[in-house]
Scaffold this motif. Structure first.
Motif, PDB file in Angstrom:
ATOM      1  N   ARG A 115       0.821  -1.224   0.000  1.00  0.00           N
ATOM      2  CA  ARG A 115       0.000   0.000   0.000  1.00  0.00           C
ATOM      3  C   ARG A 115       0.847   1.264   0.000  1.00  0.00           C
ATOM      4  O   ARG A 115       0.484   2.266  -0.623  1.00  0.00           O
ATOM      5  N   HIS A 116       1.980   1.234   0.715  1.00  0.00           N
ATOM      6  CA  HIS A 116       2.686   2.480   0.993  1.00  0.00           C
ATOM      7  C   HIS A 116       4.162   2.476   0.615  1.00  0.00           C
ATOM      8  O   HIS A 116       4.820   3.512   0.781  1.00  0.00           O
ATOM      9  N   GLY A 117       4.690   1.364   0.134  1.00  0.00           N
ATOM     10  CA  GLY A 117       6.112   1.340  -0.152  1.00  0.00           C
ATOM     11  C   GLY A 117       6.904   1.557   1.121  1.00  0.00           C
ATOM     12  O   GLY A 117       6.727   0.849   2.108  1.00  0.00           O
ATOM     13  N   PHE A 118       7.755   2.574   1.105  1.00  0.00           N
ATOM     14  CA  PHE A 118       8.487   2.947   2.318  1.00  0.00           C
ATOM     15  C   PHE A 118       7.796   4.084   3.072  1.00  0.00           C
ATOM     16  O   PHE A 118       8.350   4.628   4.019  1.00  0.00           O
ATOM     17  N   GLY A 119       6.607   4.472   2.635  1.00  0.00           N
ATOM     18  CA  GLY A 119       5.831   5.471   3.358  1.00  0.00           C
ATOM     19  C   GLY A 119       5.890   6.871   2.801  1.00  0.00           C
ATOM     20  O   GLY A 119       5.428   7.807   3.451  1.00  0.00           O
ATOM     21  N   ALA A 252       6.304   3.086  -8.295  1.00  0.00           N
ATOM     22  CA  ALA A 252       6.283   1.639  -8.534  1.00  0.00           C
ATOM     23  C   ALA A 252       7.564   0.984  -8.041  1.00  0.00           C
ATOM     24  O   ALA A 252       7.530  -0.104  -7.434  1.00  0.00           O
ATOM     25  N   ASP A 253       8.708   1.625  -8.271  1.00  0.00           N
ATOM     26  CA  ASP A 253       9.982   1.070  -7.806  1.00  0.00           C
ATOM     27  C   ASP A 253      10.054   1.057  -6.285  1.00  0.00           C
ATOM     28  O   ASP A 253      10.588   0.114  -5.684  1.00  0.00           O
ATOM     29  N   GLU A 254       9.525   2.103  -5.665  1.00  0.00           N
ATOM     30  CA  GLU A 254       9.516   2.158  -4.194  1.00  0.00           C
ATOM     31  C   GLU A 254       8.699   1.002  -3.620  1.00  0.00           C
ATOM     32  O   GLU A 254       9.141   0.320  -2.687  1.00  0.00           O
TER      33      GLU A 254
END
Length: 314
Positions: A115-119, A252-254
């Motif tokens: 949902r958030h990757g690294f935020g 997308a990469d995150e």
């Protein structure tokens, strides 16, 4: 919400790799984000672990619901005090649940990572709320003289009267005057003891995280985690370096990197981290047990008063 760095970085950004913690949880009012409202911190030797006298029957921490009531009550008392001083103030709102999750060592929740990757999206959301904060807009619209009067009414004219020597080193000071202190005095009774114990206990979080990241068991657990990452196309050997390698390459990469981090953490790093965090937390609680017990005792004693304040709001 804060995204903090690793140990060795400057004091304001060194505590953790990824931390999602909303301002509304740690601070009673949205006005806490107003520029110029900051504690006074100076350098000093680490605090001693011996307090003047033991608590006869230390209480455990209050529940999450009771803590919510304490925060709400302090907000209401501070607002009413500021109204009496001739100023306006608006209460903060609780953040979404995902902002309350913290990952000080490694993201280990695959669903959250998806949902958030690294935020980064949560950081942007908090920044947007801060810009829209009615307290910020209100104070920014005051004349310089009126703004100074607002800050003095909220925090006192000078950071004098309250002091806490932090276990990690340094001294925090704040005025014993002003509406913040008046609200806390009304809730907790012993303002001097409350200020000292609450600041000491809050600082233990930083110390605990620093100890975990320096523990050889943490370093050892990173090796299989890094091997897992390599199998997914990443060469980072720590969560921090993984974030640096992704950089500003896009959302997308995150998310892909965060999911890989969380998935690989399931192979041992997450469990090791939880065990180390509990171990060092227990050690620090024992070393500073009198401050911990004092904070718990004062919070439990304040709950009936807080409930009455919140009930009167309705």
């Amino acid at each position: 919400m804060r995204v903090r760095g690793t140990p060795g970085a400057p004091r304001h950004g060194r505590r953790a790799l990824v931390v999602i913690a909303a301002l509304a949880v740690a601070l009673p009012l949205a006005a806490s984000s107003i520029t110029g409202i900051r504690p006074n911190v100076t350098s000093a030797a680490p605090a001693a672990t011996v307090a003047p006298s033991p608590d006869p029957a230390p209480a455990g921490p209050v529940t999450a619901e009771d803590r919510r009531i304490l925060v709400r009550a302090e907000s209401l008392l501070t607002r009413d005090c500021m109204t009496s001083a001739g100023f306006q103030m608006w209460l903060g709102t609780s953040p979404p649940a995902d902002e309350l999750l913290s990952f000080p060592y490694v993201v280990d929740d695959i669903g959250w990572a998806r949902r958030h990757g690294f935020g980064s999206d949560l950081v942007q959301a908090v920044d947007a709320r801060r810009r829209a904060d009615p307290n910020q807009r209100y104070v920014s619209g005051l004349s310089p003289q009126r703004r100074q009067a607002f800050l003095a009414a909220l925090n006192g004219a000078r950071p004098e009267g309250l002091e806490a020597r932090l276990p990690s080193g340094g001294v925090m000071r704040r005025s014993a005057e002003g509406c913040t202190s008046a609200a806390q005095r009304q809730l907790y009774g012993g303002l001097t003891e409350w200020y000292r114990s609450s600041k000491v206990v809050a600082d233990l979080t930083y110390l605990r995280q620093r100890r975990v990241l320096a523990d050889p068991a943490w370093t050892a657990a990173l090796r299989p985690w890094a091997r897992c990452l390599r199998q997914q196309g990443y060469t980072a050997d720590t969560p921090e370096r993984l974030r640096e390698s992704v950089g500003p390459r896009g959302r997308a990469d995150e998310i892909a990197a965060a999911v890989a981090e969380a998935r690989c953490a399931q192979e041992g790093l997450a469990a090791t981290t939880r065990a180390l965090d509990a171990h060092h937390g227990d050690e620090l609680t024992a070393a500073y047990h009198q401050d911990v017990a004092a904070k718990n005792r004062l919070e439990h004693g304040a709950i009936p008063r807080a409930r009455a304040v919140v009930a009167a709001e309705h």
